[in-house]
Enzyme design. Sequence first.
Site, short mmCIF file in Angstrom:
data_model
loop_
_atom_site.label_atom_id
_atom_site.label_comp_id
_atom_site.label_asym_id
_atom_site.label_seq_id
_atom_site.Cartn_x
_atom_site.Cartn_y
_atom_site.Cartn_z
N ALA A 65 0.87 -1.17 0.00
CA ALA A 65 0.00 0.00 0.00
C ALA A 65 0.91 1.23 0.00
CB ALA A 65 -0.89 -0.01 1.23
N GLU A 111 -0.50 -9.31 -0.36
CA GLU A 111 -1.90 -9.59 0.00
C GLU A 111 -2.81 -9.56 -1.23
OE1 GLU A 111 -1.64 -6.51 3.01
OE2 GLU A 111 -2.29 -7.95 4.51
N GLU A 131 5.51 -5.16 6.85
CA GLU A 131 4.84 -4.08 7.60
C GLU A 131 5.45 -3.87 8.99
OE1 GLU A 131 3.31 -6.48 5.91
OE2 GLU A 131 1.53 -5.74 4.86
#
Length: 257
Positions: A65, A111, A131
Amino acid sequence: MNYSNIIVTKENGYALIQLNRPDVLNAINIALMKELVDALDELEKEDDVRCVVLTGNEKAFAAGADIKEMADASTVEMLRRDMFSRWDRIRKFKKPLIAAVGGYALGGGCELAMTCDIIIASESAKFGQPEISIGVIPGAGGTQRLTRAVGKYKAMEMVLSGAMITAEEAKQWGLAVKVVPNEYLLEEAKNLAKTIASKPPVALQLGKEAILKAFDTTIESGLEFERKNFYMLFSTEDQKEGMKAFVEKRKPEWKGK
Ligand code: DAK
């Protein structure tokens, strides 16, 4: 439709979606996610699209992201963005989705690949959930799907250390079904898409649905679910055609009904 963060092309029986933010290694921002969901909404409606391939470029499938877009957000802001509804939409896409992964598939990129139904990797692919190194944990299914794919211990190692795995390791651990030389990645994914697209669409949909059911149910109710989908297919013209064609030793002609 015109997109600026993805490129959508339709081929015979299937579609290809290429993530297209190469300057930032295809980091998934809100705009890209919106376009991806819009494209899938459209492709789901189109009868001549029976399978979709999702890919990036040689350097990155997606490096996660967009960190710059999230860095200053508060919990309330993150809640308001309701990013999950878009990820859920991808999860609920009814047609088979193939991820063709080259380069980095990290964080949300890993993901996204795992939200697809089949992952084909090129030799340059690197999968990871880094992350932890930026102060969070996976937020789009990484702790759940990775664990189901590679088991508790490997998932713990990856999520808690942030370490990446190679394409070959991803295959050994059951994440990627195949590793191919970089230059053959798209060809391999397209060939699989063509094969899948040549199958009867209602059976494809119900088969996908039944496999996904296995992830959130007991074996008893999963078998029950599969049985109902199996019976349901006997009300389709394609089941009659498929079995008749077999008996008559000819190729079936699917109607998608
Ligand atoms: N976000 C934003 N920009 C990114 C990016 C990312 N994830 N990854 C790379 N970039 C940008 C870099 O900032 C750089 O931009 P400029 O500096 O040139 O402007 C450009 O892409 C090239 O990157 P590098 O210069 O870093 O390239 P290198 O080859 O040196 O390194 C790398 C490649 C992949 C090792 C490195 O870029 C890297 O570590 N990237 C970050 C990987 C990462 O930490 N990913 C996880 C992000 S967190 C949710 C859904 C999803 C998520 C959360 C919630 N909900 C539904 C609620 C997901 C979260 C994440 O994925």
